[in-house]
Design an enzyme around this catalytic site. Sequence first.
Site, mmCIF file in Angstrom:
data_model
loop_
_atom_site.group_PDB
_atom_site.id
_atom_site.type_symbol
_atom_site.label_atom_id
_atom_site.label_comp_id
_atom_site.label_asym_id
_atom_site.label_seq_id
_atom_site.Cartn_x
_atom_site.Cartn_y
_atom_site.Cartn_z
ATOM 1 N N LYS A 175 3.790 -0.132 -6.259
ATOM 2 C CA LYS A 175 3.648 -1.354 -5.346
ATOM 3 C C LYS A 175 2.567 -2.123 -5.165
ATOM 4 C CE LYS A 175 3.832 -3.363 -1.928
ATOM 5 N NZ LYS A 175 2.999 -4.523 -1.814
ATOM 6 N N CYS A 283 -13.332 -0.351 1.249
ATOM 7 C CA CYS A 283 -13.015 0.433 2.343
ATOM 8 C C CYS A 283 -14.426 1.547 2.227
ATOM 9 C CB CYS A 283 -12.012 1.450 2.049
ATOM 10 S SG CYS A 283 -12.447 2.429 0.534
HETATM 11 P P1 NAD Z 1 -2.605 -3.296 3.973
HETATM 12 O O1 NAD Z 1 -2.543 -1.917 4.749
HETATM 13 O O2 NAD Z 1 -2.561 -4.730 4.736
HETATM 14 O O3 NAD Z 1 -1.866 -3.296 2.856
HETATM 15 C C1 NAD Z 1 -1.711 -2.130 2.148
HETATM 16 C C2 NAD Z 1 -0.433 -1.986 1.262
HETATM 17 O O4 NAD Z 1 0.486 -1.837 2.308
HETATM 18 C C3 NAD Z 1 0.160 -3.333 0.586
HETATM 19 O O5 NAD Z 1 0.427 -3.005 -0.741
HETATM 20 C C4 NAD Z 1 0.814 -4.016 1.316
HETATM 21 O O6 NAD Z 1 1.939 -5.108 1.032
HETATM 22 C C5 NAD Z 1 1.663 -3.087 2.393
HETATM 23 N N1 NAD Z 1 2.125 -3.496 3.371
HETATM 24 C C6 NAD Z 1 1.531 -4.210 4.386
HETATM 25 N N2 NAD Z 1 2.154 -4.461 5.579
HETATM 26 C C7 NAD Z 1 2.928 -3.379 5.511
HETATM 27 C C8 NAD Z 1 3.989 -3.135 6.449
HETATM 28 N N3 NAD Z 1 4.035 -3.726 7.689
HETATM 29 N N4 NAD Z 1 4.939 -1.969 6.199
HETATM 30 C C9 NAD Z 1 4.858 -1.747 5.013
HETATM 31 N N5 NAD Z 1 3.936 -2.046 4.032
HETATM 32 C C10 NAD Z 1 3.065 -2.837 4.375
HETATM 33 O O7 NAD Z 1 -4.284 -3.343 3.505
HETATM 34 P P2 NAD Z 1 -4.990 -4.496 2.796
HETATM 35 O O8 NAD Z 1 -5.528 -5.564 3.757
HETATM 36 O O9 NAD Z 1 -4.330 -4.872 1.519
HETATM 37 O O10 NAD Z 1 -6.372 -3.723 2.382
HETATM 38 C C11 NAD Z 1 -7.409 -3.579 3.143
HETATM 39 C C12 NAD Z 1 -7.432 -1.975 3.958
HETATM 40 O O11 NAD Z 1 -7.145 -1.037 3.070
HETATM 41 C C13 NAD Z 1 -8.650 -2.023 4.923
HETATM 42 O O12 NAD Z 1 -8.209 -1.396 6.008
HETATM 43 C C14 NAD Z 1 -9.337 -0.912 3.800
HETATM 44 O O13 NAD Z 1 -10.147 0.021 4.595
HETATM 45 C C15 NAD Z 1 -8.185 0.031 3.536
HETATM 46 N N6 NAD Z 1 -8.476 0.684 2.125
HETATM 47 C C16 NAD Z 1 -8.850 2.081 2.193
HETATM 48 C C17 NAD Z 1 -9.360 2.798 1.187
HETATM 49 C C18 NAD Z 1 -9.598 4.196 1.234
HETATM 50 O O14 NAD Z 1 -9.756 4.771 0.343
HETATM 51 N N7 NAD Z 1 -9.259 4.788 2.546
HETATM 52 C C19 NAD Z 1 -9.354 1.959 -0.256
HETATM 53 C C20 NAD Z 1 -9.428 0.782 -0.232
HETATM 54 C C21 NAD Z 1 -8.917 0.015 0.812
#
Ligand code: NAD
Length: 500
Positions: A175, A283
């Site tokens: 997803k 990240c």
């Molecule tokens: P996000 O948490 O908004 O979304 C991530 C995923 O979760 C997406 O597929 C989204 O559709 C889903 N999602 C969003 N809201 C949800 C909810 N309420 N319930 C269930 N699923 C939900 O993150 P983003 O904005 O897409 O990405 C940026 C974030 O990801 C930053 O915080 C970044 O630091 C983090 N990140 C972390 C790493 C790591 O390795 N630690 C790597 C890349 C990105």
Amino acid sequence: MSTRVIPHWINNSPQHDPHNSTSPVWNPATGEMQAEVVLATGSVVDDAVRSAAEAFALWSEESLAARTKVMFAFREIINSRAGQLAEIISDEHGKVLSDAAGEVQRGLEVVEFACSLPTLTKGAYSDQVSGGVDSYTFRQPLGVCAGITPFNFPAMVPMWMFPVAIACGNTFVLKPSERDPSASVLLAEWFAEAGLPPGVLNVVHGDKVAVDALLDHDDVAAVSFVGSTPIAQYVHGRATVNRKRVQALGGAKNHAVVLPDADMQFAAEQLAAAAFGSAGERCMAISAAVAVGAEADRLMEQVDAQARSITVGSGRDASSEMGPIVTPESRDRIVGLIDSGEAQGAEIRVDGRGLVVPGYENGFFVGPTVIDRVDTSMDVYTNEIFGPVLSVVRVDDVGAAIDLINSNPYGNGTAVFTNSGAAARRFVRGVHVGMVGVNVPVPVPMAFHSFGGWKDSLFGEHHVHGPEGVEFYTRAKVVTQRWPESGMPGDASFDMPTAR
Ligand code: NAD
């Protein structure tokens, strides 16, 4: 002209569901909506999981040689069409093409790692653990694994997961982020072309509805998540209660510490690249610089000069070093946080608010921003800004820098700039962070090591890819066997079995 709709990918074919709602997919440089993506209902997720569950029965029985052959073919396809994938990433995410190509390369390296799975999954054998008894351990796949991924690496982060899971004999439902979903579908098409049987890799698009359907589905054995910390914690909790294996990687606030003995020009160049590359939407971006001691002013002058020299523009323009922000909402959030820094008394040394790029007046741009004299109570420090904003905290010595990092709830990445081996060693050993760089600001591990943070940057035990990825996607079985020869005396006993 009607808007292009990005379909799901189930059982090796595109799936359009006219009953689904959709979400916009922007071109962040032009500000235009370039497509819509369908958002899965629970029943579409169920179709994908059922397809994966049926495929598992066959795929998990394929020989290692057969699985590896498909993996090598997939590797060749990605390698020969990397440019096409990078263009799609740049158009939906906004990052510059050369940076998108780097993301593809990093994902490709995980596919290459997965090509060596037969070596990595070899078990262990102990001969004659007791008289006529041998014992061996081997690892088996889990079943249907799910991956939920963020917008900021639309190809690399999915490739952290599905190649390893599939090479281990699992099937997969991905997803991806609804903000830039096309890269995932293209990768699934290419994997099918490489010979991956139907149902082994499925892609469903969606929001919370689709995610919850995966977390609650009885036939999903394991969940890999990468995204922001609140959602990582939520996914980890809900999937764990549903008795799934979970690894949930969260957000970050990565500090780079510059000690007074460092080469200031080198450190300033590295800081700017790590803070503003990919518009800070990594990240592992450096979002907090920690300037230590008397050289802080000299460092800051050079950081300002670097930030001012960056060319911001469309990701498709070869002269651009930094592209736009992914959506208008993200851009507004970043600008709001810079406003709050100013209101709370920080010093805005370089201000990227209100940047207009000629020819791209409707794009979602924020320029490089440097905020000095930040303290730990300010919103720019406590929030993960996830934009091209470098906050600078000043401290007196390396001990205070380590304490600052260890007081922060996140523990994804960090770096130190110094010419002192002793100071670097103290830093490396003392910080409570999963990935540490010494004069390397973005210490992203290679595919044959594992990637993961500590504290609020990871929920669950396993890091992704590398040896921990293989462990996550398999479970161990220990066999104790004997083959009694005729005439062997029986040793059946009511006592606890012990070796003889
Ligand atoms: P996000 O948490 O908004 O979304 C991530 C995923 O979760 C997406 O597929 C989204 O559709 C889903 N999602 C969003 N809201 C949800 C909810 N309420 N319930 C269930 N699923 C939900 O993150 P983003 O904005 O897409 O990405 C940026 C974030 O990801 C930053 O915080 C970044 O630091 C983090 N990140 C972390 C790493 C790591 O390795 N630690 C790597 C890349 C990105």
